[in-house]
Structures are given as C-alpha cells and as structure tokens.
Enzyme design. Structure first.
Site, PDB file in Angstrom:
ATOM      1  N   ARG A  28       0.826  -1.228   0.000  1.00 29.59           N
ATOM      2  CA  ARG A  28       0.000   0.000   0.000  1.00 29.59           C
ATOM      3  C   ARG A  28       0.846   1.257   0.000  1.00 29.59           C
ATOM      4  O   ARG A  28       0.479   2.259   0.622  1.00 29.59           O
ATOM      5  CB  ARG A  28      -0.946   0.028   1.199  1.00 29.59           C
ATOM      6  CG  ARG A  28      -1.923  -1.124   1.249  1.00 29.59           C
ATOM      7  CD  ARG A  28      -3.236  -0.729   0.578  1.00 29.59           C
ATOM      8  NE  ARG A  28      -4.248  -1.743   0.709  1.00 29.59           N
ATOM      9  CZ  ARG A  28      -5.365  -1.590   1.432  1.00 29.59           C
ATOM     10  NH1 ARG A  28      -5.607  -0.480   2.075  1.00 29.59           N
ATOM     11  NH2 ARG A  28      -6.252  -2.568   1.475  1.00 29.59           N
ATOM     12  N   ARG A  32      -3.556   6.714   1.033  1.00 28.63           N
ATOM     13  CA  ARG A  32      -4.086   7.952   1.617  1.00 28.63           C
ATOM     14  C   ARG A  32      -3.137   8.689   2.539  1.00 28.63           C
ATOM     15  O   ARG A  32      -3.338   9.850   2.847  1.00 28.63           O
ATOM     16  CB  ARG A  32      -5.379   7.646   2.371  1.00 28.63           C
ATOM     17  CG  ARG A  32      -6.576   7.532   1.463  1.00 28.63           C
ATOM     18  CD  ARG A  32      -7.717   6.907   2.173  1.00 28.63           C
ATOM     19  NE  ARG A  32      -7.318   5.588   2.669  1.00 28.63           N
ATOM     20  CZ  ARG A  32      -8.122   4.766   3.318  1.00 28.63           C
ATOM     21  NH1 ARG A  32      -9.349   5.135   3.581  1.00 28.63           N
ATOM     22  NH2 ARG A  32      -7.689   3.585   3.724  1.00 28.63           N
ATOM     23  N   ARG A  41      -6.778  11.586  -5.757  1.00 35.97           N
ATOM     24  CA  ARG A  41      -7.994  10.913  -5.303  1.00 35.97           C
ATOM     25  C   ARG A  41      -9.163  11.891  -5.139  1.00 35.97           C
ATOM     26  O   ARG A  41     -10.319  11.511  -5.326  1.00 35.97           O
ATOM     27  CB  ARG A  41      -7.669  10.211  -3.988  1.00 35.97           C
ATOM     28  CG  ARG A  41      -8.790   9.551  -3.257  1.00 35.97           C
ATOM     29  CD  ARG A  41      -9.324   8.328  -3.949  1.00 35.97           C
ATOM     30  NE  ARG A  41     -10.249   7.676  -3.049  1.00 35.97           N
ATOM     31  CZ  ARG A  41     -11.490   8.109  -2.812  1.00 35.97           C
ATOM     32  NH1 ARG A  41     -11.952   9.151  -3.460  1.00 35.97           N
ATOM     33  NH2 ARG A  41     -12.250   7.461  -1.942  1.00 35.97           N
ATOM     34  N   ASP A  77      -6.891  -2.742  -7.111  1.00 37.45           N
ATOM     35  CA  ASP A  77      -7.417  -3.279  -5.858  1.00 37.45           C
ATOM     36  C   ASP A  77      -7.747  -4.759  -6.054  1.00 37.45           C
ATOM     37  O   ASP A  77      -7.833  -5.251  -7.186  1.00 37.45           O
ATOM     38  CB  ASP A  77      -8.647  -2.490  -5.405  1.00 37.45           C
ATOM     39  CG  ASP A  77      -8.947  -2.746  -3.922  1.00 37.45           C
ATOM     40  OD1 ASP A  77      -8.021  -2.636  -3.099  1.00 37.45           O
ATOM     41  OD2 ASP A  77     -10.086  -3.087  -3.601  1.00 37.45           O
ATOM     42  N   TYR A 154     -14.947 -11.995   0.737  1.00 34.93           N
ATOM     43  CA  TYR A 154     -15.666 -10.750   0.393  1.00 34.93           C
ATOM     44  C   TYR A 154     -16.991 -11.055  -0.303  1.00 34.93           C
ATOM     45  O   TYR A 154     -18.003 -10.397  -0.034  1.00 34.93           O
ATOM     46  CB  TYR A 154     -14.801  -9.851  -0.501  1.00 34.93           C
ATOM     47  CG  TYR A 154     -13.801  -9.031   0.275  1.00 34.93           C
ATOM     48  CD1 TYR A 154     -14.217  -7.939   1.039  1.00 34.93           C
ATOM     49  CD2 TYR A 154     -12.447  -9.335   0.260  1.00 34.93           C
ATOM     50  CE1 TYR A 154     -13.307  -7.179   1.762  1.00 34.93           C
ATOM     51  CE2 TYR A 154     -11.530  -8.583   0.980  1.00 34.93           C
ATOM     52  CZ  TYR A 154     -11.963  -7.512   1.727  1.00 34.93           C
ATOM     53  OH  TYR A 154     -11.073  -6.769   2.453  1.00 34.93           O
TER      54      TYR A 154
HETATM   55  O1  CP3 Z   1       0.256   0.783  -3.202  1.00 35.02           O
HETATM   56  C1  CP3 Z   1      -0.188  -0.374  -3.279  1.00 35.02           C
HETATM   57  O2  CP3 Z   1       0.144  -1.284  -2.482  1.00 35.02           O
HETATM   58  C2  CP3 Z   1      -1.123  -0.723  -4.424  1.00 35.02           C
HETATM   59  C3  CP3 Z   1      -2.487  -0.572  -4.202  1.00 35.02           C
HETATM   60  C4  CP3 Z   1      -3.358  -1.520  -3.425  1.00 35.02           C
HETATM   61  C5  CP3 Z   1      -4.627  -1.092  -2.940  1.00 35.02           C
HETATM   62  N1  CP3 Z   1      -5.283  -2.179  -2.447  1.00 35.02           N
HETATM   63  C6  CP3 Z   1      -5.135   0.291  -2.997  1.00 35.02           C
HETATM   64  C7  CP3 Z   1      -6.251   0.698  -2.125  1.00 35.02           C
HETATM   65  C8  CP3 Z   1      -3.249  -2.883  -3.152  1.00 35.02           C
HETATM   66  C9  CP3 Z   1      -2.076  -3.818  -3.393  1.00 35.02           C
HETATM   67  C10 CP3 Z   1      -4.481  -3.281  -2.553  1.00 35.02           C
HETATM   68  C11 CP3 Z   1      -4.798  -4.671  -2.166  1.00 35.02           C
HETATM   69  C12 CP3 Z   1      -5.957  -4.900  -1.306  1.00 35.02           C
HETATM   70  N2  CP3 Z   1      -7.218  -4.391  -1.410  1.00 35.02           N
HETATM   71  C13 CP3 Z   1      -5.981  -5.820  -0.254  1.00 35.02           C
HETATM   72  C14 CP3 Z   1      -4.826  -6.691   0.119  1.00 35.02           C
HETATM   73  C15 CP3 Z   1      -3.848  -5.930   0.902  1.00 35.02           C
HETATM   74  C16 CP3 Z   1      -4.158  -5.989   2.336  1.00 35.02           C
HETATM   75  O3  CP3 Z   1      -4.353  -4.918   2.924  1.00 35.02           O
HETATM   76  O4  CP3 Z   1      -4.177  -7.111   2.864  1.00 35.02           O
HETATM   77  C17 CP3 Z   1      -7.274  -5.819   0.305  1.00 35.02           C
HETATM   78  C18 CP3 Z   1      -7.743  -6.633   1.486  1.00 35.02           C
HETATM   79  C19 CP3 Z   1      -8.044  -4.933  -0.442  1.00 35.02           C
HETATM   80  C20 CP3 Z   1      -9.496  -4.606  -0.270  1.00 35.02           C
HETATM   81  C21 CP3 Z   1      -9.682  -3.213   0.147  1.00 35.02           C
HETATM   82  N3  CP3 Z   1      -9.484  -2.126  -0.676  1.00 35.02           N
HETATM   83  C22 CP3 Z   1     -10.103  -2.732   1.400  1.00 35.02           C
HETATM   84  C23 CP3 Z   1     -10.406  -3.592   2.614  1.00 35.02           C
HETATM   85  C24 CP3 Z   1     -10.174  -1.334   1.301  1.00 35.02           C
HETATM   86  C25 CP3 Z   1     -10.692  -0.395   2.339  1.00 35.02           C
HETATM   87  C26 CP3 Z   1      -9.774  -0.231   3.474  1.00 35.02           C
HETATM   88  C27 CP3 Z   1      -8.852   0.894   3.205  1.00 35.02           C
HETATM   89  O5  CP3 Z   1      -7.657   0.759   3.455  1.00 35.02           O
HETATM   90  O6  CP3 Z   1      -9.388   1.938   2.793  1.00 35.02           O
HETATM   91  C28 CP3 Z   1      -9.722  -0.977  -0.007  1.00 35.02           C
HETATM   92  C29 CP3 Z   1      -9.587   0.383  -0.548  1.00 35.02           C
HETATM   93  C30 CP3 Z   1      -8.218   0.778  -1.043  1.00 35.02           C
HETATM   94  N4  CP3 Z   1      -7.376   0.001  -1.799  1.00 35.02           N
HETATM   95  C31 CP3 Z   1      -7.607   2.056  -0.856  1.00 35.02           C
HETATM   96  C32 CP3 Z   1      -6.369   2.010  -1.549  1.00 35.02           C
HETATM   97  C33 CP3 Z   1      -5.383   3.133  -1.711  1.00 35.02           C
HETATM   98  C34 CP3 Z   1      -8.209   3.250  -0.121  1.00 35.02           C
HETATM   99  C35 CP3 Z   1      -9.354   3.779  -0.917  1.00 35.02           C
HETATM  100  C36 CP3 Z   1      -9.480   5.274  -0.929  1.00 35.02           C
HETATM  101  O7  CP3 Z   1      -8.639   5.972  -1.545  1.00 35.02           O
HETATM  102  O8  CP3 Z   1     -10.447   5.763  -0.352  1.00 35.02           O
END
Ligand code: CP3
Length: 347
Positions: A28, A32, A41, A77, A154
């Site tokens: 990640r 944010r 964003r 994602d 999910y």
């Molecule tokens: O920089 C990176 O690593 C690449 C981007 C990336 C995102 N999600 C962006 C994201 C990657 C590799 C993921 C994988 C992802 N997505 C996982 C596996 C990683 C982990 O944490 O175990 C999971 C479980 C998800 C599902 C997911 N996506 C959730 C649970 C959420 C909400 C929680 C949160 O952190 O907001 C997301 C949203 C998400 N994915 C955001 C980002 C930058 C935030 C969304 C926003 O900008 O509002």
C-alpha cells in the site's frame, strides 16, 4: 527482460541471490497517507481512480519515486475483478468495500460468471503499459491479485468482516458449493495474473489477506488445493510472492502452495521461520504501527528486522501488512534510507 531489471536488487532477492543492499518496498505504498495520492484521489472516486490508467500510473510512479523504494506496485485493488463475475461492488467512505449482492446459499454460486480479464478489465493492462514506460528502467513493477479464499470471503460477507461468520459457515456447511465458488475464482485469477505478466509486470504478489482466520487443518482442507492451482497456473513466468496476515501458524502449509517468496506478517519471526521453511526468499515484516512511533524507535525496530533476517540473500524488506492512513511520510522515507544504508552491514 532487460539486464537492468533482471539485475535489480528486488529481482535478485526474489531469486535468493545476493544484492548490494536489502531491497525494500511497502505494501500500500501508494495510498491515503500521501498528499500526492490525496490530490489525485480528490478528483475522482476510488474505483474511478482504479479504472483510469493515466491516474493509476501517476500514483504508482509518484509513490515509488518519492519513497525511493526498489519496486513499484501496480495501483489497483483486489476486488474489481469480481465486478464482471456479477458482483455489485462499491467503496463506501469510512466503511471500505461493499458487495450489494453477496453469495449466501449454495445456489448463488451458479450465477457467478467466469470472464477473461484482458477484455473485461482493459484499464488494468493499459495502466501496466503506462507505468512500465513511466518507471526508471531498473525499477521492477509488481502486479497482484487476491487469492480465492480472501476473494470468496468478500463475496460471501458482502464486505469487510471481523469474524468471517458467513464465509466460514458457508465453507463448513457446503463443501461442494465452496469448492465450486473457489474454483471459479481461481480460474479468473489465473487469467487475470497471466495477462498482467503478458502486459509487463516483473513479479506478482498473491494476497490471501484474511486467511489467518482459519486454523491449519481448515486451511489445508478448504483453501490449499485452490491456492496450489492458482500458483501452478502462473508458476515459472515471474517470481510469485505469497502473503497473508495472522499466518504465523499457517505459513508451513501456505509454503506448500509453491510460491517463490513467502511474505511474513509482523507476528512471524523471520529468521527462525525462514530456516524452518527452507524457502528461497522472504519478504517482511515490520509492524506497520511502528511507523507512528518516534523516528529513533522506527529505525531501531527496522534494525531488529534486518538482524533477524541475518543478511541472508533473498530478504526483501517490507511491512508485515499495508501502510495505514495517517502514517508520517517522513518516517517512511527515513525507513527506506535506513534499510539501504544499514543492510550493507548485515550482508
Ligand atoms: O500501493 C499499493 O500497495 C497498491 C495498491 C493496493 C490497494 N489495495 C489500494 C487501495 C493494493 C495492493 C491493494 C490490495 C488490497 N485491497 C488488499 C490486500 C492488501 C491488504 O491490505 O491485505 C485488500 C484486502 C483490499 C481490499 C480493500 N481495498 C479494502 C479492505 C479497502 C478499504 C480499506 C482501506 O484501506 O481503505 C480498499 C480500498 C483501497 N485500496 C484504498 C487504496 C489506496 C483506499 C481507498 C481510498 O482511496 O479511499
């Protein structure tokens, strides 16, 4: 692949070869906590960002350059791959992902559609082409996907969950329907990842983020065969990193799936577990909360991770899970510099 990429610190470590310093990237890393991400964003929704290749490229490349990390990870994602399977996906502010029409009974699995991501999700592959052009020629790009258990969780829960009550009950009550659902997810994920490799990623990380809610016996029976099938479906093309949270007691079984690199969370002791598994390369595992601590503490704890890995070729420094919103960016940059400078003393 160019020599520049082949000989990069990150890909050397993935192959278990000695590098000039320990490579580091952070799960990640584009997110944010970073003002540059927030600026992009603010112009669109999260899904809009994932589906606009120019913006996905911008946040991917900016994060890599700003942090000075040794690899970039595709901005995308885990869950958009579920949309063409017939799931109504949305990201709600403060709540995370929501699926409006979850699988709840065996018959629901019949409506889950197979698809070919190359044609249903062209934005992912367009983003990879742009990112590859935007990155420096010696910086590898990591692609990724969710593994069947985490994706299934999910689709059954309809969103994030604490206890995974619906998913685990479904798994226990109807093993046939469970296997059918995970089989469908596996087929789509294999195509999704292979097309990412065709488009130009140099490694892939497979996330089984929530599999730590299972015990080892359940993992072996209900999950491992599907994860094995996914790994076998993409194996030997590029290095595969296999990661899950809360998996200290599962990593031995997870390793049997056959990935090249095992990703450890912060509760998994790197040195001892690496030795026991005999895996070629290991990624991890600083607790992401550490980055909120005082600078000296961040560096002290990073030093402990390097010490535990013992300078063994094949260590890729990372957090034990993704960077959290609100993480101080300066601490992240200090961590990256520290790992590059100090790892030399260990190798
Ligand atoms: O920089 C990176 O690593 C690449 C981007 C990336 C995102 N999600 C962006 C994201 C990657 C590799 C993921 C994988 C992802 N997505 C996982 C596996 C990683 C982990 O944490 O175990 C999971 C479980 C998800 C599902 C997911 N996506 C959730 C649970 C959420 C909400 C929680 C949160 O952190 O907001 C997301 C949203 C998400 N994915 C955001 C980002 C930058 C935030 C969304 C926003 O900008 O509002």
């Amino acid at each position: 692949m160019s020599d520049n990429l082949h000989n990069s610190r990150f890909l050397k470590a993935c192959r278990g070869e000695k590098a000039d310093a320990t490579p580091i990237w952070l799960m990640r890393q584009a997110g944010r906590y970073m003002p540059e991400y927030q600026a992009v964003r603010s112009k669109t929704t999260f899904l809009g960002l994932c589906k606009t290749p120019e913006l996905a490229c911008q946040v991917t490349v900016e994060a890599q350059e700003k942090l000075g990390v040794d690899a970039a990870i595709l901005f995308a994602d885990l869950l958009p791959v579920l949309e063409p399977m017939g799931f109504a996906l949305d990201y709600k502010e403060g709540e995370g992902p929501v699926i409006g029409n979850p699988v709840r009974v065996a018959k629901d699995v019949d409506r889950v559609k197979l698809h070919k991501p190359l044609s249903t999700m062209p934005f992912v592959y367009d983003a990879i082409l742009l990112i590859r052009r935007g990155l420096k020629p010696d910086i590898p790009l990591i692609g990724f996907a969710g593994l069947p258990f985490t994706l299934a969780a999910y689709t059954i829960e309809g969103g994030s969950s604490k206890h995974f009550q619906h998913a685990k009950t479904f798994m226990l009550n109807d093993e046939g329907a469970w296997n059918e659902l995970l089989g469908k997810l596996s087929r789509v994920v294999i195509d999704y990842v292979n097309a990412q490799i065709d488009a130009g990623v140099q490694a892939v990380q497979l996330f089984d983020s929530w599999v730590g809610c299972l015990g080892p016996a359940e993992y072996r029976r209900y999950v491992l065969p599907h994860t094995k099938a996914v790994v076998a479906g993409i194996k030997s093309r590029v290095p595969i990193i296999h990661f899950g949270v809360g998996t200290a007691t599962l990593v031995d079984a997870m390793h049997e799936a056959g990935a090249d690199v095992m990703g450890f969370d912060w509760q998994t002791p790197i040195g001892a577990t690496w030795k026991r598994l005999g895996v070629c390369a290991v990624q991890g595992n600083l607790d992401p909360i550490t980055l909120f601590a005082r600078r000296e503490v961040v560096l002290e704890k990073a030093g402990e991770v390097l010490k535990d890995a013992g300078g063994r070729p094949g260590h890729i420094f990372n957090l034990g899970h993704g960077i959290l919103p609100g993480t101080p960016v300066d601490n992240v940059r200090a961590l990256v510099n520290y790992v590059h400078e100090r790892s030399v003393e260990h190798i």
